[in-house]
Design an enzyme around this catalytic site. Structure first.
Site, mmCIF file in Angstrom:
data_model
loop_
_atom_site.group_PDB
_atom_site.id
_atom_site.type_symbol
_atom_site.label_atom_id
_atom_site.label_comp_id
_atom_site.label_asym_id
_atom_site.label_seq_id
_atom_site.Cartn_x
_atom_site.Cartn_y
_atom_site.Cartn_z
ATOM 1 N N SER A 126 7.371 -0.609 8.250
ATOM 2 C CA SER A 126 8.109 -1.004 7.051
ATOM 3 C C SER A 126 8.324 -2.505 6.998
ATOM 4 O O SER A 126 8.717 -3.035 5.964
ATOM 5 C CB SER A 126 9.494 -0.365 7.062
ATOM 6 O OG SER A 126 9.410 1.014 7.185
ATOM 7 N N HIS A 147 1.642 0.833 4.043
ATOM 8 C CA HIS A 147 3.058 1.208 4.015
ATOM 9 C C HIS A 147 3.277 2.263 2.929
ATOM 10 O O HIS A 147 3.403 1.938 1.745
ATOM 11 C CB HIS A 147 3.908 -0.057 3.773
ATOM 12 C CG HIS A 147 5.370 0.205 3.747
ATOM 13 N ND1 HIS A 147 6.241 -0.480 2.922
ATOM 14 C CD2 HIS A 147 6.127 1.079 4.438
ATOM 15 C CE1 HIS A 147 7.463 -0.021 3.120
ATOM 16 N NE2 HIS A 147 7.425 0.921 4.029
ATOM 17 N N GLU A 159 1.939 0.081 -0.033
ATOM 18 C CA GLU A 159 1.771 -1.369 0.109
ATOM 19 C C GLU A 159 0.644 -1.589 1.113
ATOM 20 O O GLU A 159 0.655 -0.999 2.194
ATOM 21 C CB GLU A 159 3.046 -2.010 0.674
ATOM 22 C CG GLU A 159 4.108 -2.306 -0.353
ATOM 23 C CD GLU A 159 5.274 -3.078 0.258
ATOM 24 O OE1 GLU A 159 5.531 -4.204 -0.183
ATOM 25 O OE2 GLU A 159 5.944 -2.548 1.165
ATOM 26 N N ASN A 197 10.664 -3.671 1.199
ATOM 27 C CA ASN A 197 11.905 -3.749 1.981
ATOM 28 C C ASN A 197 12.573 -5.123 1.936
ATOM 29 O O ASN A 197 13.756 -5.247 2.255
ATOM 30 C CB ASN A 197 11.650 -3.286 3.412
ATOM 31 C CG ASN A 197 11.552 -1.774 3.443
ATOM 32 O OD1 ASN A 197 12.440 -1.088 2.951
ATOM 33 N ND2 ASN A 197 10.452 -1.255 3.974
HETATM 34 N N1 LIG Z 1 11.762 6.724 6.782
HETATM 35 C C1 LIG Z 1 11.247 6.075 5.754
HETATM 36 O O1 LIG Z 1 11.711 6.214 4.612
HETATM 37 C C2 LIG Z 1 10.058 5.173 5.952
HETATM 38 C C3 LIG Z 1 9.355 4.727 4.822
HETATM 39 C C4 LIG Z 1 8.208 3.947 4.995
HETATM 40 C C5 LIG Z 1 7.829 3.585 6.279
HETATM 41 N N2 LIG Z 1 8.549 4.010 7.369
HETATM 42 C C6 LIG Z 1 8.061 3.619 8.691
HETATM 43 O O2 LIG Z 1 7.355 4.720 9.248
HETATM 44 C C7 LIG Z 1 7.512 4.729 10.674
HETATM 45 C C8 LIG Z 1 8.109 6.052 11.105
HETATM 46 O O3 LIG Z 1 9.334 6.252 10.466
HETATM 47 P P1 LIG Z 1 9.989 7.702 10.335
HETATM 48 O O4 LIG Z 1 11.091 7.579 9.354
HETATM 49 O O5 LIG Z 1 8.928 8.720 10.135
HETATM 50 O O6 LIG Z 1 10.605 7.864 11.808
HETATM 51 P P2 LIG Z 1 11.046 9.194 12.557
HETATM 52 O O7 LIG Z 1 12.124 8.792 13.487
HETATM 53 O O8 LIG Z 1 11.300 10.298 11.590
HETATM 54 O O9 LIG Z 1 9.723 9.598 13.390
HETATM 55 C C9 LIG Z 1 9.160 8.796 14.389
HETATM 56 C C10 LIG Z 1 8.374 9.717 15.323
HETATM 57 O O10 LIG Z 1 7.607 8.915 16.222
HETATM 58 C C11 LIG Z 1 7.592 9.560 17.484
HETATM 59 N N3 LIG Z 1 7.240 8.574 18.498
HETATM 60 C C12 LIG Z 1 7.995 7.540 18.935
HETATM 61 N N4 LIG Z 1 7.292 6.808 19.835
HETATM 62 C C13 LIG Z 1 6.064 7.396 19.945
HETATM 63 C C14 LIG Z 1 4.889 7.094 20.678
HETATM 64 N N5 LIG Z 1 4.821 6.029 21.474
HETATM 65 N N6 LIG Z 1 3.813 7.906 20.548
HETATM 66 C C15 LIG Z 1 3.867 8.987 19.735
HETATM 67 N N7 LIG Z 1 4.956 9.322 19.003
HETATM 68 C C16 LIG Z 1 6.038 8.524 19.097
HETATM 69 C C17 LIG Z 1 8.979 10.149 17.631
HETATM 70 O O11 LIG Z 1 8.988 11.216 18.572
HETATM 71 C C18 LIG Z 1 9.274 10.616 16.202
HETATM 72 O O12 LIG Z 1 8.914 11.963 16.003
HETATM 73 C C19 LIG Z 1 8.383 3.502 11.016
HETATM 74 O O13 LIG Z 1 7.541 2.429 11.314
HETATM 75 C C20 LIG Z 1 9.132 3.287 9.715
HETATM 76 O O14 LIG Z 1 9.585 1.965 9.572
HETATM 77 C C21 LIG Z 1 9.645 4.794 7.226
#
Ligand SMILES: NC(=O)c1ccc[n+]([C@@H]2O[C@H](COP(=O)([O-])OP(=O)(O)OC[C@H]3O[C@@H](n4cnc5c(N)ncnc54)[C@H](O)[C@@H]3O)[C@@H](O)[C@H]2O)c1
Length: 290
Positions: A126, A147, A159, A197
């Site tokens: 993000s 993104h 993005e 963001n």
């Molecule tokens: N939540 C949102 O609205 C959103 C929107 C756009 C982008 N993002 C981005 O997407 C990414 C994930 O966000 P999310 O909300 O899905 O997080 P989340 O916490 O729901 O999920 C993250 C997952 O990654 C896993 N994980 C962590 N380290 C790991 C590794 N080394 N190898 C394999 N798996 C691993 C965790 O077990 C977890 O299940 C982040 O970079 C976040 O900034 C989030």
């Protein structure tokens, strides 16, 4: 060596991180006809993702957006390997693990060892620098930012971010994949938080400050933004949907990367993350979820 530029040359897609975003990204690729390997280091996350994807597809069938045949074919295209090394057969990989630069760098280095040298590695970060992730990966020309927005199956925007060393073929492939998924790609420069963001997080942070200072209740703050500004959901409910830990991590990147105190994360946001009140995914954030 010929690098794939066209989405048609991609058959198997790897998705790393099966949380909120990874499961949605995996679902979209599988719906679009790609075989998908969805890996998460936490076995429980893989199980929860499989259930969430099943529920999401069933809802689309109920709404009439998807036929049962497509639902079944989509489910058949998804696999949930227990070992990251199984992503060696992937033609394209996107990571959606925790928003932590060191964790993402270590993962990309590992993916560089596992996958063929021509495979493009995308990050769903993000806010974190694609240039820095690319430099750490060992194949900076093939690292690109994609993104996606939450919830991925419903939101049309992606993005697209090129790092300093990203080559035009990798960017073209990412753009073509967006089109294949039915998404609209918008280019953003590699600055902290990109476009979405950079604008969204200061608003959410300000809403949390307003709550902390008692300017209004959570309901009042969200109602003002929905009825007064025509936002489809209020900033506090949106923060709950995104995940308060994710919001805090993004604000940290904006604060460090841009060096402006206006991005300082609100202390109430920190306290809620410390308390494990992360929003919808833990059942409690600014609002409660059954
Ligand atoms: N939540 C949102 O609205 C959103 C929107 C756009 C982008 N993002 C981005 O997407 C990414 C994930 O966000 P999310 O909300 O899905 O997080 P989340 O916490 O729901 O999920 C993250 C997952 O990654 C896993 N994980 C962590 N380290 C790991 C590794 N080394 N190898 C394999 N798996 C691993 C965790 O077990 C977890 O299940 C982040 O970079 C976040 O900034 C989030």
């Amino acid at each position: 060596m010929a690098f794939p530029v066209f989405a048609a040359e991609i058959r198997v897609v790897g998705v790393v991180g099966a949380g909120t975003m990874g499961s949605g990204i995996a679902q979209c690729f599988a719906q679009a006809g790609f075989d998908v390997c969805l890996f998460d280091s936490a076995p429980a996350a893989r199980e929860i993702a499989a259930q969430a994807i099943g529920r999401s597809l069933a809802k689309l069938v109920q709404k009439g957006t998807l036929t049962s045949a497509v639902e079944e074919a989509t489910l058949r295209r998804l696999s949930y390997p227990a070992d990251l090394d199984r992503l060696d057969r992937c033609d394209f990989v996107i990571e959606a693990i925790v928003e932590d630069a060191d964790a993402k760098k270590a993962l990309l280095r590992r993916l560089h060892e596992i996958t063929r040298p021509s495979v493009v590695l995308a990050s769903n970060t993000s806010s974190i620098s694609i240039t820095a992730l690319g430099a750490a990966s060992g194949r900076p020309a093939c690292v690109v930012g994609m993104h996606f927005m939450n919830p991925v199956p419903l939101m049309p925007l992606v993005e697209l971010i090129a790092g300093q060393a990203t080559d035009s073929a990798s960017l073209a492939l990412a753009r073509n994949l967006c089109t294949t998924l039915g998404k609209t790609a918008v280019d953003a420069a590699d600055y902290p938080g990109f476009i979405a963001n950079r604008i969204l997080m200061p608003m959410i942070n300000e809403a949390v400050y307003a709550l902390m200072e008692g300017v209004g209740t959570a309901e009042a703050i969200d109602t003002v933004m929905m009825l007064g500004m025509k936002h489809p959901m209020g900033p506090l409910a949106l923060a709950d949907l995104i995940g308060l830990d994710v919001c805090l991590a993004i604000l940290g990147v904006l604060h460090d990367g841009l060096g402006d105190p206006k991005y300082r994360p609100c202390p109430l946001l920190r306290r809620m993350v410390d308390a494990g009140q992360l929003g919808r995914k833990t059942g409690r954030g600014f609002f409660s979820y059954a």
